[in-house]
Design an enzyme around this catalytic site. Sequence first.
Site, PDB file in Angstrom:
ATOM      1  N   GLU A 114       0.841  -1.202   0.000  1.00 59.74           N
ATOM      2  CA  GLU A 114       0.000   0.000   0.000  1.00 59.74           C
ATOM      3  C   GLU A 114       0.871   1.246   0.000  1.00 59.74           C
ATOM      4  O   GLU A 114       1.974   1.218   0.529  1.00 59.74           O
ATOM      5  CB  GLU A 114      -0.834   0.071   1.293  1.00 59.74           C
ATOM      6  N   LYS A 116       2.241   4.559   1.536  1.00 64.57           N
ATOM      7  CA  LYS A 116       2.298   5.064   2.911  1.00 64.57           C
ATOM      8  C   LYS A 116       1.849   6.518   2.856  1.00 64.57           C
ATOM      9  O   LYS A 116       2.587   7.410   2.438  1.00 64.57           O
ATOM     10  CB  LYS A 116       3.704   4.955   3.488  1.00 64.57           C
ATOM     11  N   ASP A 118       0.780  10.197   3.683  1.00 62.90           N
ATOM     12  CA  ASP A 118       1.399  11.170   4.571  1.00 62.90           C
ATOM     13  C   ASP A 118       0.315  12.042   5.198  1.00 62.90           C
ATOM     14  O   ASP A 118       0.053  13.152   4.766  1.00 62.90           O
ATOM     15  CB  ASP A 118       2.383  12.020   3.763  1.00 62.90           C
ATOM     16  N   TYR A 225      -7.031   1.279   6.391  1.00 64.91           N
ATOM     17  CA  TYR A 225      -6.073   0.207   6.121  1.00 64.91           C
ATOM     18  C   TYR A 225      -6.010  -0.861   7.206  1.00 64.91           C
ATOM     19  O   TYR A 225      -5.192  -1.761   7.136  1.00 64.91           O
ATOM     20  CB  TYR A 225      -4.680   0.757   5.830  1.00 64.91           C
ATOM     21  N   LYS A 314      10.507   3.517   3.123  1.00 66.55           N
ATOM     22  CA  LYS A 314      10.360   4.962   2.935  1.00 66.55           C
ATOM     23  C   LYS A 314      11.160   5.458   1.730  1.00 66.55           C
ATOM     24  O   LYS A 314      12.254   4.983   1.464  1.00 66.55           O
ATOM     25  CB  LYS A 314      10.859   5.695   4.193  1.00 66.55           C
ATOM     26  N   CYS A 408      31.346  42.542 -11.882  1.00 71.22           N
ATOM     27  CA  CYS A 408      31.319  41.133 -12.269  1.00 71.22           C
ATOM     28  C   CYS A 408      32.407  40.384 -11.488  1.00 71.22           C
ATOM     29  O   CYS A 408      33.560  40.819 -11.472  1.00 71.22           O
ATOM     30  CB  CYS A 408      31.571  41.004 -13.763  1.00 71.22           C
ATOM     31  N   CYS A 411      35.175  39.352 -14.420  1.00 70.75           N
ATOM     32  CA  CYS A 411      35.958  40.297 -15.224  1.00 70.75           C
ATOM     33  C   CYS A 411      35.942  41.707 -14.629  1.00 70.75           C
ATOM     34  O   CYS A 411      36.567  42.611 -15.170  1.00 70.75           O
ATOM     35  CB  CYS A 411      35.441  40.338 -16.653  1.00 70.75           C
ATOM     36  N   CYS A 426      26.378  41.196 -16.260  1.00 70.98           N
ATOM     37  CA  CYS A 426      27.723  41.736 -16.415  1.00 70.98           C
ATOM     38  C   CYS A 426      27.760  42.439 -17.760  1.00 70.98           C
ATOM     39  O   CYS A 426      27.280  41.913 -18.759  1.00 70.98           O
ATOM     40  CB  CYS A 426      28.729  40.583 -16.392  1.00 70.98           C
ATOM     41  N   CYS A 432      34.535  39.274 -21.038  1.00 68.73           N
ATOM     42  CA  CYS A 432      34.420  38.585 -19.746  1.00 68.73           C
ATOM     43  C   CYS A 432      34.680  37.094 -19.954  1.00 68.73           C
ATOM     44  O   CYS A 432      33.959  36.440 -20.707  1.00 68.73           O
ATOM     45  CB  CYS A 432      33.021  38.811 -19.170  1.00 68.73           C
TER      46      CYS A 432
HETATM   47  S1  IVH Z   1      -0.494   0.379   9.041  1.00 65.80           S
HETATM   48  C1  IVH Z   1       0.051  -1.972  12.733  1.00 65.80           C
HETATM   49  N1  IVH Z   1      -0.709   1.362   6.619  1.00 65.80           N
HETATM   50  O1  IVH Z   1       2.246   5.263   9.177  1.00 65.80           O
HETATM   51  C2  IVH Z   1       0.126  -1.168  11.503  1.00 65.80           C
HETATM   52  N2  IVH Z   1       0.046   2.787   8.348  1.00 65.80           N
HETATM   53  O2  IVH Z   1       4.639   4.666  10.695  1.00 65.80           O
HETATM   54  C3  IVH Z   1      -0.190   0.244  11.714  1.00 65.80           C
HETATM   55  N3  IVH Z   1       0.499   5.088   7.608  1.00 65.80           N
HETATM   56  O3  IVH Z   1       0.759   5.496  12.331  1.00 65.80           O
HETATM   57  C4  IVH Z   1      -0.143   1.137  10.576  1.00 65.80           C
HETATM   58  N4  IVH Z   1      -0.082   4.802   5.512  1.00 65.80           N
HETATM   59  O4  IVH Z   1      -0.199   6.938  10.429  1.00 65.80           O
HETATM   60  C5  IVH Z   1      -0.365   1.618   7.894  1.00 65.80           C
HETATM   61  N5  IVH Z   1      -0.983   2.124   4.427  1.00 65.80           N
HETATM   62  C6  IVH Z   1      -0.657   2.347   5.703  1.00 65.80           C
HETATM   63  C7  IVH Z   1      -0.233   3.618   6.133  1.00 65.80           C
HETATM   64  C8  IVH Z   1       0.133   3.799   7.463  1.00 65.80           C
HETATM   65  C9  IVH Z   1       0.354   5.661   6.421  1.00 65.80           C
HETATM   66  C10 IVH Z   1       1.001   5.771   8.819  1.00 65.80           C
HETATM   67  C11 IVH Z   1       0.116   5.626  10.026  1.00 65.80           C
HETATM   68  C12 IVH Z   1       0.982   4.978  11.061  1.00 65.80           C
HETATM   69  C13 IVH Z   1       2.356   5.308  10.575  1.00 65.80           C
HETATM   70  C14 IVH Z   1       3.360   4.305  11.085  1.00 65.80           C
END
Ligand code: IVH
Length: 674
Positions: A114, A116, A118, A225, A314, A408, A411, A426, A432
């Site tokens: 999945e 991650k 932000d 998730y 990451k 400059c 030069c 310049c 130059c």
């Molecule tokens: S799973 C036990 N899935 O990342 C598993 N977390 O570094 C718990 N996060 O606190 C988290 N996308 O805020 C999971 N696809 C994803 C995520 C995700 C972002 C964040 C979440 C968590 C943090 C952990």
Amino acid sequence: MSPGARARIAALRTEIAHHDYRYYVLDDPEIPDAEYDRLMQELKALEAAHPELVTPDSPTQRIAGAPSAAFGEVVHEVPMLSLDNAFSDEEVAAFDRRARERLEQAGPLEYWAEPKLDGLAVTAIYRNGRLERAATRGDGFKGEDVTPNVRTIRAFPLRLRGKAPQVLEVRGEVFMPLKSFERLNREAEARSEKTFVNPRNAAAGSLRQLDPRVTAARQLRMYCYGLGTVRGWSPPGRQSEMLEALKAWGLPVCPDSARVRGAEGCLRYFREMGERRAQLAYQIDGVVYKLERLADQERLGFVSRAPRWALAHKFPAEEAMTRVRAIEWQVGRTGAVTPVARLEPVFVGGVTVSNVTLHNFDEVQRKDVRVGDTVVIRRAGDVIPELVRVIPERRAAHAAPVELPKRCPVCHSQVLKPEGEAVARCTGGFSCPAQRQESIRHFASRLAMDIEGLGEKLVAQLVEGGLVRSPADLYGLTAAQLEGLERMGEKSGANLLEAIERSKRTTLARLLYALGIREVGEATALALARHFGDLDALIEAARSDPAQIEQVPDLGPVVAAELHAFFAAPAHRELIERLREAGVSWEKLEPRAAALPLAGRTFVLTGTLPGMTRHEAQEALSALGAKVAGSVSKKTNYLVAGEASGSKLQKARELGIPILDEAGLRSLLGAHRR
Ligand code: IVH
């Protein structure tokens, strides 16, 4: 009370919930926003007339309650864990190896991969299908009660669809889509208010608002998730199936997740997401791998505060902090004096950055960058690193504002910055050495005279050693002179001389571009060459009647003035003479008669082309004499349509105008280019 009102209210609520589901969960809206708003207005009006029929799970009740003084505390029955991080392929492979060993599995394991997201983690409890309480992660054991705020997030259903379990606690990430983030900051800027540094801070700031009306205005989204406490339902055997079940209840899950096999599959997904990252509607800082089988997840369990069955991989951080060691000024080919910040080297976006351009003096002033400042550097994807901002709190008391140099740095000629222009220059011109070096490099470059092997270092040596002062000197270089240079063997010397010799046979367009006249890029050079046919005709026009230049399609008074100034300078005319004497030659064309191949044709561009910018497409078309217009009409000959083309595409179809995609455009350009 009319029974009709009760039924209509119920029908409207069902319909609105259905459209929320289509929009937020299926990502496939059925009706335009205005129609949705109309349904909402109708429901609001009916509820206002029949207040006794208002229920807390009505979509009109998303914003309910007055601002509170503080957030209540929520203890998580199932702790909200965090994830272990990996930053390299090896760490991912090691994670997969450990999982296979623990599970005693010989073959590859299946993972659910999945993005991650932000944002910030939120947990929400549905009791008998109704949203009861929502909380932030907090320290993982205790979070803040943000129920009134979460209720305003339209992606969170107030009621689950279908038959819901007695208790369903879902966990996911609340985030702010990039578009909403940009809009929010634009609005803040317009009001001279503080902007948010990134979408994550904006999401967190918006959710942790004591007044839910503020949260409601912020367009937050959510993807689920995972699960917390569940009663009255046994989840299916796989992560993917569990998410499907959440989706069926009307909870949004991320559409960009995928099932992958083994560490290899994980890494492939990581790279794919890395490439897609810039196009996603939301910000991510990596990907998460989770064992697909829930039974395997259970067997692996947890270590301290992170599961053994999941890993966050990451992306390299895109922003990092460092210190400005110095601000230096570089002189370019056209004499532009550009400030460059020399940094303490910092690893960001996967590379070490030690210099960033500050573009021009206005930019230095706008960002108020000073020597010694602590600054934030950003490098996203393959984009050139930039200095985002200064951290004023860390500025030394004696740090003085940067001043534009009066002379400059190379030069010592005067530096001038015309009123209203951003760029300082310049005034030394060819005297130059910096400008000389840059113009020779440009002269030799691929799209100009194309002298293979004459790179930056070599040009620097030639200029510094006094062997070359003007591009014309290149044609007088001898084998003996080259041998004396650093890292120059007999063979490479001979190769270079051969490349120089080859470059003599060129085209007028290349030569014009190579001369480095301001405002004369590749496309303009081509248009000039086609229009005038030969250099003398162009020089004559530029010197005696620059208005003639404006006859060339798409060229205006700015180019005309630059050409006039360039050819008026005796040094430039001498340069051209010397090039001719050295044997530089090109084929004369029939002036203008060889009318540009696309003259008289009108093109309209719409949408984004995957492999070229709109500007590039426009330049290439104009160079061939085509007119590029802004809107489709009967006079349009072609529509060039990229991705996300809208009304123009439709109109062109209606009018039966031929439509080209990028490949079509390229082949058309290719057919007419020489
Ligand atoms: S799973 C036990 N899935 O990342 C598993 N977390 O570094 C718990 N996060 O606190 C988290 N996308 O805020 C999971 N696809 C994803 C995520 C995700 C972002 C964040 C979440 C968590 C943090 C952990």
